[in-house]
Design a protein around this motif. Sequence first.
Motif, short mmCIF file in Angstrom:
data_model
loop_
_atom_site.label_atom_id
_atom_site.label_comp_id
_atom_site.label_asym_id
_atom_site.label_seq_id
_atom_site.Cartn_x
_atom_site.Cartn_y
_atom_site.Cartn_z
N ALA A 1 -44.48 -53.75 18.99
CA ALA A 1 -44.12 -52.27 19.69
C ALA A 1 -44.58 -52.73 20.95
CB ALA A 1 -44.60 -51.37 19.20
N SER A 2 -46.26 -52.71 21.89
CA SER A 2 -46.12 -52.48 23.35
C SER A 2 -45.27 -54.08 23.48
CB SER A 2 -47.18 -53.23 22.70
OG SER A 2 -48.35 -53.83 23.88
N VAL A 3 -44.71 -54.96 24.00
CA VAL A 3 -44.24 -55.80 23.74
C VAL A 3 -42.73 -55.25 24.24
CG1 VAL A 3 -43.20 -58.19 23.49
CG2 VAL A 3 -45.64 -58.13 23.91
N VAL A 4 -42.06 -54.81 23.75
CA VAL A 4 -40.95 -54.08 23.76
C VAL A 4 -40.78 -52.98 24.41
CG1 VAL A 4 -39.16 -52.75 22.38
CG2 VAL A 4 -39.87 -55.02 21.11
N LEU A 5 -41.88 -52.09 24.49
CA LEU A 5 -42.62 -51.06 25.59
C LEU A 5 -42.70 -51.74 26.79
CD1 LEU A 5 -42.87 -48.42 26.11
CD2 LEU A 5 -45.18 -48.04 25.66
N GLY A 6 -43.32 -52.93 27.16
CA GLY A 6 -43.34 -53.56 28.36
C GLY A 6 -42.19 -54.11 28.98
N LEU A 7 -41.21 -53.98 27.63
CA LEU A 7 -40.05 -54.73 28.75
C LEU A 7 -39.11 -53.52 28.91
CD1 LEU A 7 -39.49 -57.99 25.78
CD2 LEU A 7 -40.20 -57.73 28.55
N ALA A 8 -39.04 -52.63 27.94
CA ALA A 8 -38.39 -51.54 28.69
C ALA A 8 -38.64 -50.83 29.81
CB ALA A 8 -38.41 -50.42 27.45
N ALA A 9 -40.46 -50.98 30.34
CA ALA A 9 -40.62 -50.17 31.19
C ALA A 9 -40.21 -51.43 32.81
CB ALA A 9 -42.48 -50.47 30.98
N VAL A 10 -40.08 -52.49 32.51
CA VAL A 10 -39.03 -53.30 33.36
C VAL A 10 -37.76 -53.04 34.00
CG1 VAL A 10 -38.14 -55.42 34.67
CG2 VAL A 10 -40.56 -55.63 33.06
N MET A 11 -37.00 -52.51 32.81
CA MET A 11 -35.80 -51.77 33.02
C MET A 11 -35.98 -50.74 33.83
SD MET A 11 -34.03 -52.84 29.22
CE MET A 11 -32.42 -51.90 29.82
N PHE A 12 -36.98 -49.80 33.68
CA PHE A 12 -37.21 -48.44 34.98
C PHE A 12 -37.90 -48.26 36.06
CE2 PHE A 12 -36.24 -46.93 30.34
CZ PHE A 12 -34.60 -46.31 30.10
N THR A 13 -38.13 -49.93 36.31
CA THR A 13 -39.24 -49.85 37.58
C THR A 13 -38.26 -48.83 38.96
OG1 THR A 13 -39.96 -51.93 36.69
CG2 THR A 13 -39.77 -51.58 39.14
N ARG A 14 -36.95 -49.56 38.69
CA ARG A 14 -36.75 -49.37 40.41
C ARG A 14 -36.19 -47.40 40.39
NH1 ARG A 14 -30.69 -51.36 41.71
NH2 ARG A 14 -32.30 -53.23 42.27
N GLN A 15 -36.99 -47.30 39.17
CA GLN A 15 -36.19 -45.16 38.89
C GLN A 15 -37.32 -44.78 39.13
OE1 GLN A 15 -34.63 -47.47 36.97
NE2 GLN A 15 -32.41 -47.29 36.04
N ILE A 16 -38.14 -45.53 38.76
CA ILE A 16 -40.18 -44.70 39.02
C ILE A 16 -40.51 -45.33 40.18
CG2 ILE A 16 -42.33 -44.97 37.80
CD1 ILE A 16 -41.31 -46.35 35.70
N ARG A 17 -39.65 -46.06 40.87
CA ARG A 17 -40.11 -46.30 42.40
C ARG A 17 -39.70 -45.05 43.53
NH1 ARG A 17 -39.69 -52.94 44.42
NH2 ARG A 17 -40.78 -51.04 46.39
N HIS A 18 -38.06 -44.94 43.39
CA HIS A 18 -37.75 -43.95 44.17
C HIS A 18 -38.55 -42.70 43.06
CE1 HIS A 18 -33.74 -41.60 45.55
NE2 HIS A 18 -34.32 -40.86 44.67
N LEU A 19 -39.27 -42.40 42.50
CA LEU A 19 -39.66 -41.34 42.14
C LEU A 19 -41.36 -40.79 42.64
CD1 LEU A 19 -39.45 -39.92 38.41
CD2 LEU A 19 -38.15 -38.71 40.19
N MET A 20 -41.61 -41.70 43.36
CA MET A 20 -42.78 -42.10 43.97
C MET A 20 -42.94 -41.91 45.17
SD MET A 20 -44.06 -46.15 41.58
CE MET A 20 -45.49 -45.97 42.81
N ALA A 21 -41.28 -42.00 45.98
CA ALA A 21 -41.81 -41.13 46.93
C ALA A 21 -42.13 -42.25 47.98
CB ALA A 21 -41.47 -40.02 47.23
N GLY A 22 -42.00 -43.53 48.16
CA GLY A 22 -42.62 -44.24 49.30
C GLY A 22 -44.31 -44.76 49.61
N ILE A 23 -45.09 -44.51 48.16
CA ILE A 23 -45.94 -45.07 47.39
C ILE A 23 -45.66 -46.42 47.13
CG2 ILE A 23 -48.01 -44.10 46.15
CD1 ILE A 23 -48.26 -43.15 48.22
N HIS A 24 -46.07 -47.05 46.94
CA HIS A 24 -45.96 -48.17 46.35
C HIS A 24 -46.99 -48.61 44.89
CE1 HIS A 24 -42.86 -49.56 49.50
NE2 HIS A 24 -44.57 -49.03 50.66
#
Length: 493
Positions: free
Chosen positions: A470-493
């Motif tokens: 379950a944790s492995v699957v969640l981690g792989l899903a997190a990779v898919m949403f990386t770009r969207q999360i970075r956009h929400l972070m508004a310039g913070i890396h």
Amino acid sequence: MSSDAPVGARPPAGKTFFGHPRALSTLFLTEMWERFSFYGMRAILVLYLTAAVADGGLDLGESSANAVYGTYNAMVYLMALPGGWVADRLIGARRSVLWGGVVIAAGHYVMAIPTGWSVFAGMALIVLGTGLLKPNISTMVGDLYERDSPRRDAGFSIFYMGINLGAFIAPLITGFLGEKINWHLGFGAAAVGMTFGVLQYVLGRRNLGDAGARPADPLLGADRRRALTRVGVASVVVLAVLLVLLVAGWFTVDTVVNLLTVVTVLVTVGYFARILTDREISGTERSRMKAYVWLFLFAASFWLIYDQAGSVLNIFAADQTDRSVGGFTFPASWLQSVNPILIIIGAPLAAALWLKLGHRVSTPTKFAVGLVLNGLSFVLMAAAAQAAVGGDLVSPLWLVAVYAIQVAGELSLSPVGLSATTKLAPVKYASQMLGLWFLATAVGDAIGGQVARLAGTWSQPVYFLTFGLASVVLGLAAVMFTRQIRHLMAGIH
């Protein structure tokens, strides 16, 4: 107000600590001794709870003991939220850390009293004290750096090494004293460690300059009186609920554990709702908080598995691991030192790696890596449990390998999460945001304590494999949403 403004005050210039501000050494050592006391007690807690009365324990069933352990950890981190509020609005981070250390030491001394009730009373004090100390000392570390400085992650990694130095030494001492001599003597050793921490903090305060000296957003006048009144009313309500449970005959370990689990989740939901709907934070800050919700969920899922090291895996070490070396059977709790010693080795390497990579690897990506590695550790643990089927004792190297994988995941997520929290925090919620970060651990531990009950009803290989995958699957899903999360972070890396 811009969220890019540095938080707190700079410490005085002068000597450095591994190339970082000298004040980091004072905070490093304070945290080291606090973690010595915390992990020293935690290493033997479940073993004490499940030990037979004839062996000086409380003879709780494994299911209840695992739930108590998870809930205790959850309460320690849940109280970081009001602890951050106290620092932000009332007394400042510096005094919060001092008084938190004093209360923690008192709690461990109470646990050293050789009676059954002392353990639960002591844990209650430790919960209150850690709530004051834990978020605010991390906030003070954040105060040493500019908000988006690449050196910030490196500084937190060094600070994280101090945490694990205390965590490494503690089980070796408290484990031997507790398992081989007397449980309460082990708890007493944790008390002495916290006392050293308080003394060191007082003596090193001159290094701190103005960092943490004043509340970030102080309550004054009528607002202060109103807030204190609410705190008093809330305390009375809590005591009233406990009294009702006691009178009704519902004051059992399982009832209290279940109630506190629900409270932890509800507080989390309520606090995020409060911040996200606060009209005083800017649109940029609100966007960053939306990103933080995802990081929070990833972190809670990580700790749900990771912190079972002190409960389910600790019992596995005691009952199903061959711990004999040259005729000496070493305490099961000594294996709790494997994790921190690996972090001590790995933390400087991680600090150097993050500094070299700079902003090329984002925070969400680091979180995803942590989740995948954490899951793989439980997949390996499923193989260890399968090898122990039938009553065979397995090599402790199984657990060493499991902890090594978990450490790699932790270094990808935990110090990075601390740093990200201070970078993404709205200015108004500076210290409270560190409390919110620790609330991720609280949620993970609270739910993890309930999940750990399944370890007594499911077969161990199935239990570890299910949650590992379950944790492995969640981690792989997190990779898919990386770009969207970075956009929400508004310039913070």
